[in-house]
Motif scaffolding. Sequence first.
Motif, short mmCIF file in Angstrom:
data_model
loop_
_atom_site.label_atom_id
_atom_site.label_comp_id
_atom_site.label_asym_id
_atom_site.label_seq_id
_atom_site.Cartn_x
_atom_site.Cartn_y
_atom_site.Cartn_z
N PRO A 168 0.83 -1.21 0.00
CA PRO A 168 0.00 0.00 0.00
C PRO A 168 0.86 1.26 0.00
O PRO A 168 2.06 1.21 0.27
N PRO A 169 0.25 2.42 -0.28
CA PRO A 169 1.00 3.68 -0.24
C PRO A 169 1.58 3.93 1.15
O PRO A 169 1.01 3.53 2.16
N VAL A 170 2.73 4.62 1.19
CA VAL A 170 3.38 4.85 2.48
C VAL A 170 3.67 6.32 2.76
O VAL A 170 4.09 6.66 3.86
N ILE A 171 3.43 7.18 1.79
CA ILE A 171 3.88 8.56 1.95
C ILE A 171 2.76 9.50 2.39
O ILE A 171 3.00 10.56 2.93
N GLY A 172 1.50 9.18 2.12
CA GLY A 172 0.42 10.06 2.54
C GLY A 172 0.13 11.15 1.53
O GLY A 172 -0.04 10.89 0.34
N ASP A 173 0.08 12.41 2.00
CA ASP A 173 -0.37 13.50 1.15
C ASP A 173 0.43 13.64 -0.13
O ASP A 173 -0.08 14.05 -1.16
N ALA A 174 1.72 13.31 -0.08
CA ALA A 174 2.54 13.46 -1.28
C ALA A 174 2.07 12.54 -2.40
O ALA A 174 2.39 12.77 -3.56
N PHE A 175 1.29 11.52 -2.08
CA PHE A 175 0.80 10.59 -3.08
C PHE A 175 -0.73 10.54 -3.11
O PHE A 175 -1.31 9.61 -3.62
N ASP A 176 -1.36 11.53 -2.55
CA ASP A 176 -2.81 11.59 -2.49
C ASP A 176 -3.37 11.76 -3.90
O ASP A 176 -3.06 12.75 -4.58
N PRO A 177 -4.21 10.82 -4.38
CA PRO A 177 -4.75 10.98 -5.74
C PRO A 177 -5.61 12.22 -5.90
O PRO A 177 -5.85 12.68 -7.00
N GLY A 178 -6.06 12.80 -4.81
CA GLY A 178 -6.82 14.04 -4.91
C GLY A 178 -6.02 15.19 -5.47
O GLY A 178 -6.59 16.18 -5.93
N ARG A 179 -4.68 15.06 -5.44
CA ARG A 179 -3.85 16.14 -5.97
C ARG A 179 -4.01 16.30 -7.48
O ARG A 179 -3.54 17.26 -8.06
N ILE A 180 -4.63 15.31 -8.13
CA ILE A 180 -4.86 15.43 -9.57
C ILE A 180 -5.66 16.69 -9.88
O ILE A 180 -5.61 17.22 -10.98
N ARG A 181 -6.41 17.21 -8.90
CA ARG A 181 -7.19 18.43 -9.15
C ARG A 181 -6.30 19.63 -9.46
O ARG A 181 -6.76 20.64 -9.98
N ALA A 182 -5.01 19.52 -9.13
CA ALA A 182 -4.11 20.63 -9.41
C ALA A 182 -3.77 20.74 -10.88
O ALA A 182 -3.24 21.76 -11.31
N LEU A 183 -4.09 19.73 -11.67
CA LEU A 183 -3.73 19.73 -13.09
C LEU A 183 -4.87 20.32 -13.93
O LEU A 183 -6.04 20.07 -13.67
N PRO A 184 -4.52 21.09 -14.96
CA PRO A 184 -5.55 21.62 -15.85
C PRO A 184 -6.13 20.53 -16.74
O PRO A 184 -5.54 19.46 -16.90
N ALA A 185 -7.29 20.81 -17.29
CA ALA A 185 -7.94 19.85 -18.19
C ALA A 185 -7.23 19.82 -19.54
O ALA A 185 -6.60 20.79 -19.96
N GLY A 186 -7.35 18.69 -20.22
CA GLY A 186 -6.82 18.59 -21.57
C GLY A 186 -7.77 19.20 -22.58
O GLY A 186 -8.86 19.67 -22.24
N ARG A 187 -7.37 19.18 -23.83
CA ARG A 187 -8.20 19.72 -24.91
C ARG A 187 -7.76 19.09 -26.22
O ARG A 187 -6.60 18.65 -26.35
N PRO A 188 -8.65 19.03 -27.22
CA PRO A 188 -8.21 18.58 -28.54
C PRO A 188 -7.20 19.57 -29.12
O PRO A 188 -7.35 20.79 -28.96
N VAL A 189 -6.18 19.07 -29.76
CA VAL A 189 -5.14 19.93 -30.33
C VAL A 189 -4.96 19.60 -31.81
O VAL A 189 -4.76 18.45 -32.17
N HIS A 190 -5.05 20.62 -32.61
CA HIS A 190 -4.83 20.48 -34.06
C HIS A 190 -3.87 21.58 -34.51
O HIS A 190 -3.92 22.70 -33.98
N PRO A 191 -2.98 21.26 -35.45
CA PRO A 191 -2.80 19.98 -36.13
C PRO A 191 -2.09 18.96 -35.26
O PRO A 191 -1.50 19.31 -34.23
#
Length: 467
Positions: A168-191
Motif C-alpha cells: 500500500p502507499p506509504v507517503i500520505g499527502d505526497a501521493f494523495d490521488p486528490g492532488r490530480i485536481r491541481a492539473l488543468p484539463a486537456g483539450r483537442p489539439v490540431h494539427p
Amino acid sequence: MRAADIRAADIARALAASRARSLAYTDIDDADLRRQHSPLMSPLVWDLAHIGNYEELWLLRAVTGSRPQRDGIDELYDAFRHPRATRPALPLLGPAQARSYIGEVRGHVLDALDRLDPDAFRPPVEPFGDGMRSAALLADGFVYGLVIQHEHQHAETMLATHQLREGPPVIGDAFDPGRIRALPAGRPVHPAEVLVPAGEFTMGTDGNTPGTQWAYDNERPARRVHVPAFFIDTLPVSNAAHAAFVEAGGYHDERLWSASGWAWRCEAGLSAPQFWRHEDGTWVRRRFGRDEPVPMDEPVQHVCWYEAQAHARWAGRRLPTEAEWEKACAHDPVTGYSRRFPWGDDDPTPERANLDHVACRPAPLGAYPAGASAYGVEQMIGDVWEWTASEFTGYPGFRSFPYREYSEVFFPSEPDQTSPTGYKVLRGGSWATHHSAIRSAFRNWDHPIRRQIFAGFRLARDAEKGD
C-alpha cells in the motif's frame, strides 16, 4: 541570474527546498528505508546519505578545503564503486545516522555560505585555467547549482523507487490521488503534427543566458547545427495510442523491433508498459500502491526506448533525433534565438508545464497551450521524459567539468561509435522533475531497456520535398 544577482539567501532557500523533498520521500519506517525494493534501485537510506556525501564533497571540501566529516564515508556512497544491486550488503548508515549526517553537513554548508564573499560568484577570466578550478566552481554559484540539481534528481529517483515498491502507499499527502485536481484539463489539439523547416539553430548552451548558468558540461558548448526539415507531433504519444499498438499485436510482431530490442522483449517478456495489466476488458495500472484505470488521455509513461522505437515503426514514423527535439522545443524562427524553455526564458508556472510533483502523474494531453514552443509543439517540458533516437555523447568541443563521472564516462569509447545498446538521450523532464533541474538544453540519458523512469516519447517523420 547572473553573478551580480546571485545571493547567499537565494542559494540557502534552494538548498532547503531540495532537502524538503528528500526528507518527504524518506519519511517512512526504517524497515522500508533499508529495504531494496528492486535491484534496479538503491535502498532509500543509501540515497539519503549519498546526497549528503555529494554535498560534503562539493560544498565543503571543494569550496572550503575541509576534511571528511566521517571516516570511510566516500567509499560507501561512491555510485561508481558500488552498483545499485550490491548496495544493501554495504555497512550503510542507518536511517537515524543518515539523517544526522546530512543535517551536520548542511549546517556546515550554511555556515560556510554565510562567510562567503559575494564577489566569489563572479566568473574568472579563464574558467579552465591553471589554479582557477575553485573560482570556476563558484562562478555564478555553479557548484551550489550542481548540488541542488543533484538532490532534486535523486528525489525523482526516490519516486521511481516508490513506484516499484510493492504494498500500500506509504507517503500520505505526497501521493494523495486528490492532488490530480491541481492539473488543468486537456483539450483537442490540431494539427496533430507541425513542420519544422530546414535550417540552422543554436543547440546547447554556454551558460550565458538567464537561468542557464547551472547547465551541465554535456549541454556545452553551444553550437550552430543544421537540421533538415521534419515533422514532429504536437503532443507526446498517448496511452490510447499505445494501447492501440498493444492491441494490434505490436509487442508480438518481430518485424517492428530492432534485433536487440526483440531479444530484450523476449527475455523480459514485455507485453505492455510497465505497471499495466488487462482486467475485465480494461487497462489498469498500478500507481504508487493504488490501482486505477489507465487514463487514455495522458502521455504514455514507463516504456523503454525499444518499446518507443517499435511503436514508431508500427505508426510509420520514427523517434526524433535530439537535435530535432531541441530545435522544435527551443528555436524561435523569427528571432533566431534559442529559448531557455519552449515558451521563452521565464521560469515555469503551473499554466505552462507539469513539473515539481504537483500531481503524481502526467497531465492530460492538450493541458498546456501556454507552454507551446514557437513552432506550436506542446508539453515538451514536464509530464514525461521523451526518448530520442540519439546516442548520448559529447558535443564538439566538450570539456569535462567539474568531474568526468557526471557525463564523460557514459559516452561511447570512440567519438563516432554507436551501439544499439548504448545510452540513449531523453529530453524534457517529467511531472516529477524539479523546475530548477530542467531546461530546453538539458540532456538525460539511460539504457534503452529502462522502464522504471517516468519516460514516454513523441513521434517524428522526414518532410517530403515540397512540404
